[in-house]
Enzyme design. Sequence first.
Site, PDB file in Angstrom:
ATOM      1  N   ASP A 187      40.906  49.259  39.277  1.00 23.54           N
ATOM      2  CA  ASP A 187      42.129  49.161  38.485  1.00 23.54           C
ATOM      3  C   ASP A 187      41.932  49.991  37.214  1.00 23.54           C
ATOM      4  OD1 ASP A 187      40.533  47.695  36.795  1.00 23.54           O
ATOM      5  OD2 ASP A 187      41.403  45.764  37.310  1.00 23.54           O
ATOM      6  N   SER A 188      42.989  50.157  36.449  1.00 26.45           N
ATOM      7  CA  SER A 188      42.928  51.113  35.329  1.00 26.45           C
ATOM      8  C   SER A 188      42.404  50.501  34.045  1.00 26.45           C
ATOM      9  CB  SER A 188      44.327  51.654  35.060  1.00 26.45           C
ATOM     10  OG  SER A 188      45.130  50.610  34.520  1.00 26.45           O
ATOM     11  N   GLY A 189      42.279  49.177  34.007  1.00 25.11           N
ATOM     12  CA  GLY A 189      41.904  48.496  32.768  1.00 25.11           C
ATOM     13  C   GLY A 189      43.104  48.031  31.968  1.00 25.11           C
ATOM     14  N   PHE A 221      45.762  46.091  32.665  1.00 21.63           N
ATOM     15  CA  PHE A 221      46.156  44.685  32.727  1.00 21.63           C
ATOM     16  C   PHE A 221      45.243  43.810  31.861  1.00 21.63           C
ATOM     17  CE2 PHE A 221      45.989  40.428  34.668  1.00 21.63           C
ATOM     18  CZ  PHE A 221      47.327  40.074  34.543  1.00 21.63           C
ATOM     19  N   GLN A 238      56.860  49.839  37.745  1.00 22.37           N
ATOM     20  CA  GLN A 238      57.128  48.717  36.835  1.00 22.37           C
ATOM     21  C   GLN A 238      58.642  48.493  36.794  1.00 22.37           C
ATOM     22  OE1 GLN A 238      55.104  46.600  35.601  1.00 22.37           O
ATOM     23  NE2 GLN A 238      53.088  47.583  35.639  1.00 22.37           N
ATOM     24  N   GLY A 275      53.324  44.537  37.857  1.00 22.78           N
ATOM     25  CA  GLY A 275      54.128  43.655  37.011  1.00 22.78           C
ATOM     26  C   GLY A 275      54.650  42.419  37.697  1.00 22.78           C
ATOM     27  N   ASP A 309      45.195  42.376  46.409  1.00 23.25           N
ATOM     28  CA  ASP A 309      43.891  41.921  45.918  1.00 23.25           C
ATOM     29  C   ASP A 309      44.120  40.657  45.122  1.00 23.25           C
ATOM     30  OD1 ASP A 309      43.405  42.300  42.697  1.00 23.25           O
ATOM     31  OD2 ASP A 309      45.046  43.514  43.463  1.00 23.25           O
ATOM     32  N   CYS A 348      37.022  27.977  62.711  1.00 19.29           N
ATOM     33  CA  CYS A 348      36.508  29.042  61.848  1.00 19.29           C
ATOM     34  C   CYS A 348      35.054  29.347  62.211  1.00 19.29           C
ATOM     35  CB  CYS A 348      36.615  28.605  60.388  1.00 19.29           C
ATOM     36  SG  CYS A 348      35.940  29.807  59.227  1.00 19.29           S
ATOM     37  N   CYS A 401      32.946  31.175  60.195  1.00 13.75           N
ATOM     38  CA  CYS A 401      32.131  31.515  59.024  1.00 13.75           C
ATOM     39  C   CYS A 401      30.898  30.606  58.974  1.00 13.75           C
ATOM     40  CB  CYS A 401      32.953  31.377  57.745  1.00 13.75           C
ATOM     41  SG  CYS A 401      32.997  29.688  57.082  1.00 13.75           S
ATOM     42  N   CYS A 439      31.476  26.823  58.100  1.00 14.44           N
ATOM     43  CA  CYS A 439      32.078  26.002  59.163  1.00 14.44           C
ATOM     44  C   CYS A 439      31.179  25.904  60.391  1.00 14.44           C
ATOM     45  CB  CYS A 439      33.435  26.586  59.567  1.00 14.44           C
ATOM     46  SG  CYS A 439      34.670  26.476  58.249  1.00 14.44           S
ATOM     47  N   HIS A 482      33.488  31.174  53.096  1.00 15.12           N
ATOM     48  CA  HIS A 482      34.557  30.614  53.942  1.00 15.12           C
ATOM     49  C   HIS A 482      35.922  31.168  53.533  1.00 15.12           C
ATOM     50  CE1 HIS A 482      37.304  27.997  56.049  1.00 15.12           C
ATOM     51  NE2 HIS A 482      37.924  27.873  54.887  1.00 15.12           N
TER      52      HIS A 482
END
Length: 376
Positions: free
Chosen positions: A93-95, A97, A190, A217, A267, A305, A307, A310, A336
């Site tokens: 990310d650009s920083g 936020f 935005q 945004g 994300d 599951c 994982c 589990c 998990h």
Amino acid sequence: MTQKFTFDLQATDGQARTGVISTPRGDIRTPAFMPVGTAATVKAMLPESVAATGADILLGNTYHLMLRPTAERIDRLGGLHKFMNWDKPILTDSGGFQVMSLAGLRKMSEEGVKFSSHIDGSKHMLTPERSMEIQKLLGSDIVMCFDECPALPATDAEVSKSMQMSMRWAQRSRDAFGDRPGHALFGIQQGGVTQDLRAESAEKLREIGFDGYAVGGLAVGEGQEAMFGVLDYAPDMLPTDRPRYLMGVGKPDDIVGAVARGIDMMDCVLPSRSGRTGQLFTRNGVINIKNARHADDPRPLDEACTCPACSNYSRAYLHHVFRSQEMISGMLLTWHNLHYFQELMSDMRAAIAVGAFEAFQKKFHEDRAAGDIEPL
């Protein structure tokens, strides 16, 4: 091995899309969920464990990495991939936020944002040009434009002013990024929850031209209904032949709703943060492992599951290590959650590919409504 950044849209079902983003470091299957490795680590996970969950790409955080250990140091040590032992793609990310959320510690101008480090109070300036420089030093595969994300609720005039500046910063980011084959630059739309501002932003971004486009945004406290309201039109304003990335989302039902509205990438810190706090995502909704009902339960969290949590451990054990604040608790519960999120993406990709996304959504909501298995 491709040397370019390309996006191949393979199938659509309604607005939902599945495809492949190809990068020199490997393919990203979409819709894709990116685990967040804020400070060059997905908390409580080894990189090879993150890969084992099915993640094709990670997110790194410009703001945190520029302060500690610094982008210059990471560059000297061979770049972020080598530094953190992750050989697949990384999006940074650009920083913007993080800097915006420092309300009391920052001063904004047309040039960029002056801020004090939350670590040691040292003074820094982040501009579109500096953000591009840092992300280049990190060696990230997908670079995000530097933008301002206004906190909602805000007036249309405030949102418009902020959006206009973000678009000027987008042009500066594009100019500073230059020509970097194999690396991609994404623009960020935005405009808050106002349709004509979103349209104006999208038009400006298309004029500048980017390798991918983010819907920014949102997921900043406006609520799911308002977010979906924007997603009902915002993705359609962006080029069809480029990936569309919804930043900072989210909960499983947010993710499914976003994919249904044409989003390709997401994300969120949620699966890892929730894992550390004992909140687990399953097909049947959310389980809180703190609850006493699990103390004597020999059954797995989710019998379907695969994982490690589990497959190898009981609810009783997971309850015990969480209550005892043992390190293995954060490790197993995070694994998990990340596994669940990646399985969700995989199931959606498969459903879209065969035109069965509506049936998938119906079952997803039914399973969640059914709730957890009865206590013993």
